[in-house]
Design an enzyme around this catalytic site. Structure first.
Site, mmCIF file in Angstrom:
data_model
loop_
_atom_site.group_PDB
_atom_site.id
_atom_site.type_symbol
_atom_site.label_atom_id
_atom_site.label_comp_id
_atom_site.label_asym_id
_atom_site.label_seq_id
_atom_site.Cartn_x
_atom_site.Cartn_y
_atom_site.Cartn_z
ATOM 1 C CD GLU A 257 -0.203 1.216 -12.260
ATOM 2 O OE1 GLU A 257 -0.633 0.752 -11.200
ATOM 3 O OE2 GLU A 257 -0.343 0.656 -13.350
ATOM 4 C CB CYS A 290 -5.118 6.158 -6.540
ATOM 5 S SG CYS A 290 -5.473 4.607 -7.393
HETATM 6 P P1 NAD Z 1 4.038 5.778 -0.665
HETATM 7 O O1 NAD Z 1 4.566 6.425 -1.888
HETATM 8 O O2 NAD Z 1 4.331 6.363 0.650
HETATM 9 O O3 NAD Z 1 4.561 4.255 -0.579
HETATM 10 C C1 NAD Z 1 4.361 3.361 -1.659
HETATM 11 C C2 NAD Z 1 5.385 2.240 -1.533
HETATM 12 O O4 NAD Z 1 6.685 2.786 -1.771
HETATM 13 C C3 NAD Z 1 5.463 1.596 -0.150
HETATM 14 O O5 NAD Z 1 5.685 0.207 -0.275
HETATM 15 C C4 NAD Z 1 6.686 2.260 0.473
HETATM 16 O O6 NAD Z 1 7.299 1.467 1.445
HETATM 17 C C5 NAD Z 1 7.576 2.405 -0.749
HETATM 18 N N1 NAD Z 1 8.598 3.443 -0.626
HETATM 19 C C6 NAD Z 1 8.535 4.602 0.068
HETATM 20 N N2 NAD Z 1 9.692 5.291 -0.078
HETATM 21 C C7 NAD Z 1 10.491 4.559 -0.880
HETATM 22 C C8 NAD Z 1 11.798 4.737 -1.392
HETATM 23 N N3 NAD Z 1 12.524 5.828 -1.109
HETATM 24 N N4 NAD Z 1 12.320 3.794 -2.205
HETATM 25 C C9 NAD Z 1 11.599 2.692 -2.516
HETATM 26 N N5 NAD Z 1 10.351 2.464 -2.042
HETATM 27 C C10 NAD Z 1 9.799 3.389 -1.243
HETATM 28 O O7 NAD Z 1 2.479 5.628 -0.923
HETATM 29 P P2 NAD Z 1 1.385 5.072 0.081
HETATM 30 O O8 NAD Z 1 1.151 6.105 1.133
HETATM 31 O O9 NAD Z 1 1.718 3.692 0.467
HETATM 32 O O10 NAD Z 1 0.116 4.984 -0.878
HETATM 33 C C11 NAD Z 1 -0.705 6.050 -1.176
HETATM 34 C C12 NAD Z 1 -0.375 6.660 -2.510
HETATM 35 O O11 NAD Z 1 -0.431 5.672 -3.535
HETATM 36 C C13 NAD Z 1 -1.387 7.715 -2.913
HETATM 37 O O12 NAD Z 1 -0.735 8.804 -3.512
HETATM 38 C C14 NAD Z 1 -2.253 6.983 -3.924
HETATM 39 O O13 NAD Z 1 -2.956 7.803 -4.815
HETATM 40 C C15 NAD Z 1 -1.236 6.149 -4.614
HETATM 41 N N6 NAD Z 1 -1.879 5.056 -5.341
HETATM 42 C C16 NAD Z 1 -1.873 5.093 -6.713
HETATM 43 C C17 NAD Z 1 -2.515 4.095 -7.440
HETATM 44 C C18 NAD Z 1 -2.526 4.095 -8.951
HETATM 45 O O14 NAD Z 1 -2.920 3.100 -9.524
HETATM 46 N N7 NAD Z 1 -2.112 5.170 -9.601
HETATM 47 C C19 NAD Z 1 -3.140 3.053 -6.751
HETATM 48 C C20 NAD Z 1 -3.133 3.056 -5.355
HETATM 49 C C21 NAD Z 1 -2.492 4.066 -4.658
#
Ligand code: NAD
Length: 487
Positions: A257, A290
């Site tokens: 997501e 989001c």
């Molecule tokens: P992010 O992608 O930076 O991190 C998300 C998670 O992934 C964190 O726990 C991070 O530690 C982990 N992560 C990062 N790199 C990784 C890797 N290489 N391998 C495994 N895990 C890894 O996102 P963020 O900045 O925490 O959140 C914001 C983003 O999330 C925005 O794009 C937002 O739109 C999205 N979001 C989407 C929804 C939805 O339901 N579609 C809901 C909330 C947030």
């Protein structure tokens, strides 16, 4: 030796991992600070590595057979106990989430924390209610069974840590999988409290494990482990690609997501007042949502009236400390994120977009950014095409329905859309034509937990929600028995 708990607003929070039913410390830690006051250090949290990932997957793999064998009813009992404990601890969970992530305390206490309890109740009951599909064809009796799949890695973002962790863990557990949750490093603390409550609820050791740390470190190690049978990520499209690559190597089923850049479309036949109020509401949670409708698309003939109302509602916002009930706009999560938001607006200015309001910090010494409106030079502007994830909306006009749909569908995202119209026919027509996983008409953020949820385009892969999530977390099996086979 587990680390000492830290007192956060009178709540004792463990900074350690929770693996195999016990607290596990790491030699390395990372600092967590409060967005409400960046000088306020909340905790030094355990920084997991490949060894911790291995330990957690081992615990989850060992716990899996017993948890799977308990069946939906046995699992539901434990999940209901957890849900009740969540409801009994709303105040503690809410204040920790508030100071950790800066979500408004009032909404955490009134709705958000309880929604976590409902996630566990609903998925537990849905798994119990599952009706196997049974039918006869081609001389056989067919039966479709949901089989628990194995350890599931769940990775969550910082913007709605409690809500998203519970929403994603609950179906995995209800389906009979064991879980390793990796919360985001900018807001990891409510997950630690969830581990305490799961422990109290009597989850067998290893069924729910919480691993703290940095995404590129322990997160990457978790998704590479070949014993993992499901990966469910919520995060940015960039992380979605990286995690998807690991999932592809081991052919592990994967849902993502991801980000959004939703349109908020207002037609001339709409209740303009309601639409303008909802549009100004997209600044809630400092726009770190989001699903927010961040691209306002307004029918030309009502543009002037709409904007006047929109500004009036936006003027009524109160920036401040998220613990104060009067506050409607919280600070941004982190100084790095502030720089990211500022960068978008600076580049928009340089590119010739018009910053109509806001466009700067509220005060020099905090993480608040003013509610900002940008009128882009054209539809190709970066500010229209990329997710800012802050209190920054764009504003464009359209002359007819076809143009509204064309603009709405003109980014690579497809998570959500909001439409305001007074016509049911138009709602159906435009709702069908707009490319997004969830479309709200004359409302916003109303969610039925049994509905599918997910994104199109770069907003995601797969669907969660209700039976869709339970199917994802199960190995569906078809059993065909020749008719005439006697018992
Ligand atoms: P992010 O992608 O930076 O991190 C998300 C998670 O992934 C964190 O726990 C991070 O530690 C982990 N992560 C990062 N790199 C990784 C890797 N290489 N391998 C495994 N895990 C890894 O996102 P963020 O900045 O925490 O959140 C914001 C983003 O999330 C925005 O794009 C937002 O739109 C999205 N979001 C989407 C929804 C939805 O339901 N579609 C809901 C909330 C947030």
């Amino acid at each position: 030796m587990p680390s000492e708990r830290v007192e956060i607003s009178s709540v004792a929070v463990s900074p350690d991992h929770y693996i195999g039913g016990r607290r596990v410390a790491s030699e390395q830690t990372f600092e967590v600070r409060s967005p409400l006051d960046w000088d306020w250090k909340l905790a030094d949290v355990a920084r997991g590595d490949a060894l911790i990932a291995d330990l957690a997957v081992t615990a989850a793999a060992e716990a899996f057979p017993e948890w799977a064998a308990m069946g939906p009813k046995g699992r539901a009992e434990v999940m209901h106990r957890l849900a009740d404990l969540i409801d009994d601890n709303i105040a503690d969970l809410a204040i920790v989430e508030c100071v950790d992530m800066a979500m408004l305390l009032e909404s955490l206490e009134a709705r958000v924390i309880h929604r976590g309890a409902e996630n566990f109740r609903n998925y537990a009951d849905l798994a119990v209610a599952y009706q196997e599909r049974v039918w006869s064809s081609k001389g056989t009796r067919n039966r479709v069974q949901r089989m628990p799949a194995g350890p599931a890695v769940i990775i969550t973002p910082w913007n709605a840590p409690w809500l998203l962790a519970t929403w994603k863990i609950a179906p995995a557990l209800a389906a009979g999988n064991t879980v390793i949750l990796k919360p985001a490093e900018w807001s990891p603390l409510s997950a630690s409290l969830l581990a305490d409550l799961a422990h109290q609820a009597g989850f067998p050791p290893g069924v729910l494990n919480i691993v703290q740390g940095i995404g590129e470190e322990v997160g990457a190690a978790l998704v590479k482990d070949k014993r993992v049978r499901r990966i469910s990520l919520t995060g940015s499209p960039e992380t979605g690609r990286l995690v998807g690559e690991s999932a592809a190597v081991s052919l592990t089923p994967f849902t993502a997501e991801l980000g959004g850049k939703g349109p908020l479309i207002v037609f001339a036949d709409a209740d303009i007042e309601a639409a303008a109020k909802k549009a100004a509401g997209q600044y809630d949670d400092a726009g770190q949502v989001c699903l927010a409708g961040t691209r306002m698309l307004i029918e030309q003939s009502i543009a002037y009236d709409f904007l006047e109302l929109f500004h009036r509602y936006t003027d009524a916002h109160v920036l401040g400390d998220s613990r104060n009930p009067a506050t409607t706009i919280s600070p941004l999560i982190h100084p790095d994120h502030m720089r990211r938001v500022e960068g978008f607006v600076e580049r928009a200015r340089e590119a010739g977009d018009r910053v109509v309001r806001g466009g700067e910090r509220w005060k020099d010494d905090g993480l608040w950014y003013l509610p900002t409106l940008v009128e882009p030079k054209d539809n190709y502007s970066e500010i229209v095409q990329r997710e800012v994830f802050g209190p920054v909306l764009t504003y464009q006009t359209f002359s007819d329905e076809a143009e509204a749909v064309e603009l709405a569908n003109s980014t690579r995202y497809g998570l959500s859309a909001i439409i305001y119209t007074g016509s049911e026919d138009r709602a159906q027509r435009v709702g069908s034509a707009v490319r997004a996983g969830t479309i709200w008409v004359n409302t916003f953020l109303v969610r039925d937990l049994t509905a599918p949820f997910g994104g199109m385009g770069i907003s995601g892969i797969g669907r969660e929600g209700g039976d869709y999530a339970l199917d994802f977390h199960s190995d569906l099996k078809t059993l065909q028995i020749a008719e005439g086979t006697t018992s």
